[in-house]
Design a protein around this motif. Structure first.
Motif, short mmCIF file in Angstrom:
data_model
loop_
_atom_site.label_atom_id
_atom_site.label_comp_id
_atom_site.label_asym_id
_atom_site.label_seq_id
_atom_site.Cartn_x
_atom_site.Cartn_y
_atom_site.Cartn_z
N GLN A 193 14.11 94.91 15.85
CA GLN A 193 12.97 95.06 16.76
C GLN A 193 11.78 95.70 16.05
N LEU A 209 10.26 92.86 14.10
CA LEU A 209 9.62 91.82 14.91
C LEU A 209 8.34 92.33 15.58
N TYR A 210 8.36 93.54 16.05
CA TYR A 210 7.19 94.05 16.77
C TYR A 210 6.14 94.61 15.80
N LEU A 247 4.82 97.94 17.88
CA LEU A 247 6.01 98.47 18.54
C LEU A 247 5.74 99.80 19.24
N LEU A 296 5.97 100.07 23.20
CA LEU A 296 7.10 100.81 23.74
C LEU A 296 6.63 101.95 24.63
#
Lengths: 219, 178
Positions: free
Chosen positions: B43, B46-47, B51, B55
């Motif tokens: 994650q 990917l982010y 992120l 988040l």
């Protein structure tokens, strides 16, 4: 020579006398012949025959006056042609199996799932910090009244035994369980479940015991 | 009532968010927090750089606001990136340092890189600056609630309590159940 011929001819010419040639001829009138009349048919004989009676209704047959027309295109008259009908039908798909390299596709969790939410009451929520109100913000008369109230609450024998720590505004009066001093801040420990009220808190310290004394002044 | 929402990154625990609803005196009325969120390495890859912001502002903030029982007029957030559109008006507040914009209670909207409004809380003092994505027509109501709360409490103080509470939760010093 011509002159001698002409002289000879003049000496040879003879004298011509008119003779009596009249002979009596008896002429009589002859009657013309009588022509014979022969009748001649001017038209051939017509043969007449009686046909059957076709009744009251007369059927008139239209004569076909149209000539037969050949509508076949000239270009197609001679050679034989094939009539083709286009077809839109799709042929059924043919499935063929093709051996592939077997592989495993994995889908690890890429999306961030919303976290669970819990209710709680950590003790830190009941600990409030306040900074003192600047001394200049309180008038002398009001300050004197606050100090008097603090002195009375301290049960000290003399005002000199008491030291002013600070005046703190906008504190939840009635919901303060205890106070402590942390540097210039006042730390208030709240009592859960109590209803507050707008209050000014005056805090003092007893010099001898270092004990804090507080007075809640309704705002 | 005013809400206070904070999201902290606690290593090695991960991201932790909490929201406190306080009454007009700053007393706790409701507090909710998330379980720690720790993104996986995949994650994180990917982010990428998005992120942290995603988040904090979407996964945790929206979740916390959606689960509140009480509905404060405004929820103050600990970081300006959290002040996004949500079920309840979210705002990031700070001192502005500009000249007063009017009488106490005056609201002056502003627009630009960030939208929001200046709120004159007390006379002759610098107004407070609130960054928010809430609709402009909600500014007066938000300003009124903040001004009323500022009369009886320190407007920004409860945020420190939320952070302190999250630290306790991250340290395991408090039970996760109410």
């Amino acid at each position: 020579m011509i002159r001698r011929a002409a002289a000879r001819r003049e000496r040879d010419e003879l004298e011509v006398v008119e003779g009596e040639l009249a002979v009596p001829v008896d002429v009589r009138a002859v009657a013309p012949p009588v022509p014979e009349l022969v009748p001649e048919a001017l038209a051939p004989d017509v043969r007449v025959c009686e046909l059957f009676d076709d009744g009251d209704d007369v059927v008139v047959v239209e004569p076909d006056i149209w000539e037969a027309v050949d509508v076949v295109p000239v270009a197609l008259v001679e050679p034989a042609f094939t009539v083709r009908a286009p077809s839109v039908r799709l042929a059924r798909a043919e499935l063929r199996t093709m051996p592939l390299i077997e592989t495993t596709v994995e889908a690890p969790a890429a999306a961030l799932e919303p976290p669970p939410v819990l209710a709680a009451r950590p003790p830190a929520l009941d600990v409030m910090r306040r900074r003192p109100t600047p001394p200049g913000a309180v008038s002398q008369a009001v300050l004197r009244g606050h100090l008097l109230a603090l002195f009375r609450a301290s049960r000290c024998g003399s005002p000199s035994e008491l030291q002013l720590v600070g005046i703190y505004d906008r504190v939840p009066g009635g919901a303060i369980g205890s106070v402590a001093v942390d540097g210039s801040d006042l730390v208030l420990r709240l009592v859960a479940g109590r209803r507050g009220r707008p209050t000014r808190l005056v805090v003092g310290r007893v010099r001898r015991t270092e004990q804090l004394v507080t007075v809640e002044i309704p705002a | 009532m005013i809400g206070y929402l904070a999201v902290t990154a606690q290593e090695p625990l991960g991201y932790l968010g909490g929201v406190l609803v306080a009454d007009e005196y700053g007393l706790p009325v409701e507090f909710r927090h998330t379980l720690p969120v720790r993104p996986t390495k995949l994650q994180r890859a990917l982010y990428g750089n998005a992120l942290d912001r995603y988040l904090r502002s979407v996964v945790i903030t929206q979740r916390l606001v959606a689960g509140l029982e009480h509905e404060p007029a405004v929820v103050l957030v600990s970081d300006v990136t959290l002040a996004r559109d949500a079920r309840l008006p979210l705002a990031f507040g700070e001192e502005s340092g500009v000249d007063p914009v009017g009488a106490p209670g005056a609201v002056e909207p502003f627009a630009g890189a960030a939208d929001g409004f200046l709120l004159q809380v007390r006379a002759q003092e610098a107004p407070l600056r609130f960054v928010t994505e809430a609709p402009v027509h909600l500014y007066p109501e938000m300003g009124r609630a903040l001004c009323e709360a500022a009369e009886t409490m320190d407007l920004f103080e409860p945020m420190e309590r939320v952070r302190a509470g999250l630290s306790l939760i991250a340290a395991g010093d408090v039970g996760l159940a109410a």
